[in-house]
Design a protein around this motif. Structure first.
Motif, PDB file in Angstrom:
ATOM      1  N   ARG A   1      42.612 -11.794  28.425  1.00  0.00           N
ATOM      2  CA  ARG A   1      41.592 -12.634  27.010  1.00  0.00           C
ATOM      3  C   ARG A   1      40.941 -11.703  27.308  1.00  0.00           C
ATOM      4  O   ARG A   1      39.757 -11.522  26.193  1.00  0.00           O
ATOM      5  CB  ARG A   1      40.939 -14.081  28.420  1.00  0.00           C
ATOM      6  N   ALA A   2      40.581 -10.455  28.241  1.00  0.00           N
ATOM      7  CA  ALA A   2      38.921 -10.049  28.001  1.00  0.00           C
ATOM      8  C   ALA A   2      39.525  -8.531  26.608  1.00  0.00           C
ATOM      9  O   ALA A   2      38.598  -8.558  25.814  1.00  0.00           O
ATOM     10  CB  ALA A   2      39.358  -8.873  29.028  1.00  0.00           C
ATOM     11  N   GLU A   3      41.177  -8.644  26.809  1.00  0.00           N
ATOM     12  CA  GLU A   3      41.344  -8.239  25.967  1.00  0.00           C
ATOM     13  C   GLU A   3      40.925  -8.457  24.184  1.00  0.00           C
ATOM     14  O   GLU A   3      40.981  -7.798  23.113  1.00  0.00           O
ATOM     15  CB  GLU A   3      43.181  -7.394  25.327  1.00  0.00           C
ATOM     16  N   SER A   4      40.967  -9.799  24.631  1.00  0.00           N
ATOM     17  CA  SER A   4      40.947 -10.548  23.127  1.00  0.00           C
ATOM     18  C   SER A   4      39.506 -10.216  21.958  1.00  0.00           C
ATOM     19  O   SER A   4      39.464 -10.710  21.055  1.00  0.00           O
ATOM     20  CB  SER A   4      41.937 -12.254  22.609  1.00  0.00           C
ATOM     21  N   ILE A   5      38.733 -10.370  23.173  1.00  0.00           N
ATOM     22  CA  ILE A   5      37.580  -9.414  23.102  1.00  0.00           C
ATOM     23  C   ILE A   5      37.358  -8.838  21.770  1.00  0.00           C
ATOM     24  O   ILE A   5      36.629  -9.414  20.777  1.00  0.00           O
ATOM     25  CB  ILE A   5      36.216  -9.911  23.869  1.00  0.00           C
ATOM     26  N   GLY A   6      37.696  -7.623  22.063  1.00  0.00           N
ATOM     27  CA  GLY A   6      37.328  -6.893  21.119  1.00  0.00           C
ATOM     28  C   GLY A   6      38.590  -7.116  19.768  1.00  0.00           C
ATOM     29  O   GLY A   6      37.461  -6.786  18.450  1.00  0.00           O
ATOM     30  N   ALA A   7      39.438  -7.630  18.997  1.00  0.00           N
ATOM     31  CA  ALA A   7      40.309  -8.244  18.522  1.00  0.00           C
ATOM     32  C   ALA A   7      39.556  -9.658  17.644  1.00  0.00           C
ATOM     33  O   ALA A   7      39.261  -9.148  16.693  1.00  0.00           O
ATOM     34  CB  ALA A   7      41.432  -9.052  18.851  1.00  0.00           C
ATOM     35  N   ILE A   8      38.581  -9.853  18.698  1.00  0.00           N
ATOM     36  CA  ILE A   8      37.601 -10.843  17.506  1.00  0.00           C
ATOM     37  C   ILE A   8      36.368 -10.874  17.160  1.00  0.00           C
ATOM     38  O   ILE A   8      36.270 -10.157  15.886  1.00  0.00           O
ATOM     39  CB  ILE A   8      37.331 -11.790  19.179  1.00  0.00           C
ATOM     40  N   LEU A   9      35.355  -9.782  18.010  1.00  0.00           N
ATOM     41  CA  LEU A   9      34.989  -8.562  17.391  1.00  0.00           C
ATOM     42  C   LEU A   9      35.177  -7.789  16.290  1.00  0.00           C
ATOM     43  O   LEU A   9      34.292  -8.056  14.830  1.00  0.00           O
ATOM     44  CB  LEU A   9      34.079  -7.523  18.539  1.00  0.00           C
ATOM     45  N   LEU A  10      36.626  -7.619  15.351  1.00  0.00           N
ATOM     46  CA  LEU A  10      36.787  -6.686  14.902  1.00  0.00           C
ATOM     47  C   LEU A  10      36.852  -7.433  13.804  1.00  0.00           C
ATOM     48  O   LEU A  10      37.345  -7.403  12.536  1.00  0.00           O
ATOM     49  CB  LEU A  10      38.352  -5.900  15.038  1.00  0.00           C
TER      50      LEU A  10
ATOM     51  N   PHE B   1      44.310  -0.231  15.935  1.00  0.00           N
ATOM     52  CA  PHE B   1      44.659  -1.025  14.397  1.00  0.00           C
ATOM     53  C   PHE B   1      45.134   0.181  14.064  1.00  0.00           C
ATOM     54  O   PHE B   1      43.680   0.682  14.160  1.00  0.00           O
ATOM     55  CB  PHE B   1      43.496  -1.352  14.624  1.00  0.00           C
ATOM     56  N   GLU B   2      46.067   0.615  13.275  1.00  0.00           N
ATOM     57  CA  GLU B   2      45.919   1.314  12.880  1.00  0.00           C
ATOM     58  C   GLU B   2      45.625   0.748  11.347  1.00  0.00           C
ATOM     59  O   GLU B   2      45.120  -0.373  10.888  1.00  0.00           O
ATOM     60  CB  GLU B   2      47.514   1.634  11.981  1.00  0.00           C
ATOM     61  N   ILE B   3      45.253   1.685  10.001  1.00  0.00           N
ATOM     62  CA  ILE B   3      44.790   1.064   8.812  1.00  0.00           C
ATOM     63  C   ILE B   3      45.245   0.261   7.685  1.00  0.00           C
ATOM     64  O   ILE B   3      44.568  -0.341   7.231  1.00  0.00           O
ATOM     65  CB  ILE B   3      44.564   2.967   8.008  1.00  0.00           C
ATOM     66  N   GLN B   4      46.690   0.525   7.788  1.00  0.00           N
ATOM     67  CA  GLN B   4      47.394  -0.756   7.445  1.00  0.00           C
ATOM     68  C   GLN B   4      47.225  -2.144   8.146  1.00  0.00           C
ATOM     69  O   GLN B   4      46.878  -3.333   6.948  1.00  0.00           O
ATOM     70  CB  GLN B   4      48.627  -0.280   7.718  1.00  0.00           C
ATOM     71  N   GLU B   5      47.188  -1.601   9.407  1.00  0.00           N
ATOM     72  CA  GLU B   5      47.167  -3.423   9.964  1.00  0.00           C
ATOM     73  C   GLU B   5      45.445  -4.088   9.523  1.00  0.00           C
ATOM     74  O   GLU B   5      45.301  -5.226   9.830  1.00  0.00           O
ATOM     75  CB  GLU B   5      47.300  -3.346  11.380  1.00  0.00           C
ATOM     76  N   VAL B   6      44.384  -3.447   9.346  1.00  0.00           N
ATOM     77  CA  VAL B   6      42.911  -3.411   9.061  1.00  0.00           C
ATOM     78  C   VAL B   6      43.208  -3.736   8.163  1.00  0.00           C
ATOM     79  O   VAL B   6      42.220  -4.949   8.007  1.00  0.00           O
ATOM     80  CB  VAL B   6      41.776  -2.680   9.823  1.00  0.00           C
ATOM     81  N   MET B   7      43.797  -3.336   7.487  1.00  0.00           N
ATOM     82  CA  MET B   7      44.446  -3.538   5.308  1.00  0.00           C
ATOM     83  C   MET B   7      44.614  -5.137   5.382  1.00  0.00           C
ATOM     84  O   MET B   7      43.753  -5.698   4.814  1.00  0.00           O
ATOM     85  CB  MET B   7      44.771  -2.731   4.628  1.00  0.00           C
ATOM     86  N   GLU B   8      45.023  -5.472   6.195  1.00  0.00           N
ATOM     87  CA  GLU B   8      45.852  -7.228   6.559  1.00  0.00           C
ATOM     88  C   GLU B   8      45.020  -8.056   6.711  1.00  0.00           C
ATOM     89  O   GLU B   8      45.150  -9.053   5.918  1.00  0.00           O
ATOM     90  CB  GLU B   8      46.985  -6.920   7.094  1.00  0.00           C
ATOM     91  N   VAL B   9      44.147  -7.300   7.516  1.00  0.00           N
ATOM     92  CA  VAL B   9      42.933  -8.185   8.892  1.00  0.00           C
ATOM     93  C   VAL B   9      42.548  -8.338   7.269  1.00  0.00           C
ATOM     94  O   VAL B   9      41.529  -9.678   6.916  1.00  0.00           O
ATOM     95  CB  VAL B   9      42.364  -7.742   9.913  1.00  0.00           C
ATOM     96  N   PHE B  10      41.769  -7.435   6.463  1.00  0.00           N
ATOM     97  CA  PHE B  10      40.872  -7.407   5.754  1.00  0.00           C
ATOM     98  C   PHE B  10      41.180  -8.208   4.242  1.00  0.00           C
ATOM     99  O   PHE B  10      40.270  -9.038   4.067  1.00  0.00           O
ATOM    100  CB  PHE B  10      40.088  -6.075   4.995  1.00  0.00           C
ATOM    101  N   PHE B  11      42.158  -8.560   3.969  1.00  0.00           N
ATOM    102  CA  PHE B  11      43.130  -9.473   3.185  1.00  0.00           C
ATOM    103  C   PHE B  11      43.469 -11.170   3.359  1.00  0.00           C
ATOM    104  O   PHE B  11      41.842 -11.102   2.652  1.00  0.00           O
ATOM    105  CB  PHE B  11      44.384  -8.609   2.577  1.00  0.00           C
ATOM    106  N   TRP B  12      42.614 -11.003   4.823  1.00  0.00           N
ATOM    107  CA  TRP B  12      43.580 -12.678   5.044  1.00  0.00           C
ATOM    108  C   TRP B  12      41.503 -12.843   5.245  1.00  0.00           C
ATOM    109  O   TRP B  12      41.376 -13.894   4.111  1.00  0.00           O
ATOM    110  CB  TRP B  12      43.400 -12.738   6.184  1.00  0.00           C
ATOM    111  N   ALA B  13      40.296 -12.160   5.636  1.00  0.00           N
ATOM    112  CA  ALA B  13      39.111 -12.405   5.164  1.00  0.00           C
ATOM    113  C   ALA B  13      38.588 -12.756   4.012  1.00  0.00           C
ATOM    114  O   ALA B  13      38.333 -13.361   3.611  1.00  0.00           O
ATOM    115  CB  ALA B  13      38.601 -11.186   6.014  1.00  0.00           C
ATOM    116  N   LEU B  14      39.371 -11.697   2.748  1.00  0.00           N
ATOM    117  CA  LEU B  14      38.245 -11.469   2.059  1.00  0.00           C
ATOM    118  C   LEU B  14      39.538 -12.746   1.194  1.00  0.00           C
ATOM    119  O   LEU B  14      38.428 -13.657   0.338  1.00  0.00           O
ATOM    120  CB  LEU B  14      39.337 -10.437   0.965  1.00  0.00           C
TER     121      LEU B  14
END
Length: 329
Positions: A130-139, A217-230
């Motif tokens: 659960r502590a690790e998930s905090i970083g993912a939520i922050l991202l 998180f690799e750049i491709q994975e971050v871009m996927e997250v960015f896509f869903w956020a967009l």
């Protein structure tokens, strides 16, 4: 010899009852906060009913249907974003991610700085993860913030030139927003330094492991997250434009989109200390920016209130029911 590791049945039953009581208490608090919101907005209910009656036209039917359908896309895109982020920690299904988002929305509704959102999203993970998930939520929150800042900055530049608001304060704000965009991109590129920084500070060292997941998180994975956020940002922006059109705010599409993005920008940068789900912030900023276009103020307030009802009220209620039915703790 008796096994001392065995759980006392009476203690177990008592713990389950206490957990059930706590969840019921959470549900009651959420409902009470919703009631408090309506009570504080009671003076606008009459105007809201009048404005809603004006929208009862056949030409608004398709807009209303689309507006309702987009609720599921709005929170569905948020769930997909959270699922993508959570994969770095533990594999969860879209259904579980959706439940986590709704539960987080409900718990965040009754906590300052939206802290309950973290608890709601962590419910599925094993305790040690659960502590690790905090970083993912922050991202995820950081990316959503960045998108709001990006579109808000572009809209603010458009607004300044469109309405000829060439003041020194406005130009300073544009510089601050632009620098913040650069700073956000730089922070992502150097995210590993943040982890190292925490390790060097004695009283912050114990929190370092919560952000270590950012390095994975690799750049491709971050871009996927960015896509869903967009996609989520565009969805809620379309919802806002639709509800404004339904309430007869007759402006060209570019102006409507610009004001919507500015409202979201204000909501994003104002400290998250509002217990009423950003309703007051959204109303205030909407009245301010639409004031430059001389539109019906009552219609603007009604539109923002309706958007809050469908995008916050109903999901919060659904999430509170999930809190009751789910073993969160």
């Amino acid at each position: 010899m008796q096994n001392t590791n065995e759980t006392n049945p009476k203690t177990s039953i008592l713990s389950e009852k206490l957990i059930s009581l706590f969840k019921i208490l959470l549900f009651v608090v959420i409902v009470w906060m919703l009631y408090k919101t309506f009570k504080e907005k009671q003076q606008n209910i009459g105007d809201l009913i009048v404005e809603c009656q004006k929208t009862l036209l056949w030409e608004n039917l398709w807009k209303g249907i689309l507006l309702i359908l987009l609720i599921f896309f709005n929170w569905g895109f948020e769930a997909k974003k959270w699922q993508q982020l959570a994969l770095k920690i533990e594999d969860i299904s879209f259904k579980e991610a959706f439940k986590g988002v709704l539960m987080g929305l409900s718990l965040g509704f009754i906590t300052p700085a939206n802290l309950g959102d973290y608890a709601g999203r962590m419910w599925k993970f094993q305790h040690q993860k659960r502590a690790e998930s905090i970083g993912a939520i922050l991202l995820g929150n950081g990316i959503q913030f960045y998108i709001s800042l990006l579109f808000g900055t572009l809209s603010f530049v458009y607004f300044v030139f469109r309405k000829e608001q060439f003041t020194s304060i406005n130009f300073i704000l544009i510089l601050i927003f632009s620098f913040s965009l650069y700073l956000g991109f730089f922070a992502y590129l150097k995210r590993h330094l943040f982890y190292l920084f925490l390790l060097k500070i004695p009283f912050l060292k114990r929190f370092a492991h919560t952000v270590k997941v950012l390095e994975n998180f690799e750049i491709q994975e971050v871009m996927e997250v960015f896509f869903w956020a967009l996609m989520r940002y565009l969805t809620i922006s379309l919802q806002f434009v639709l509800v404004l059109l339904i309430f007869g705010i007759d402006l060209n599409l570019v102006d409507l989109l610009a004001i919507v993005c500015l409202i979201f920008l204000v909501k994003t940068i104002v400290p998250a200390i509002n217990f009423l789900g950003d309703l007051g912030i959204r109303e205030f900023s909407a009245i301010y920016f639409f004031g430059f276009y001389h539109v019906n103020t009552s219609a603007v307030i009604a539109a923002t209130f309706v958007l809050w009802l469908i995008n916050i009220l109903f999901p919060v209620l659904l999430g509170s029911i999930l809190v009751l039915k789910t073993r969160v703790f």
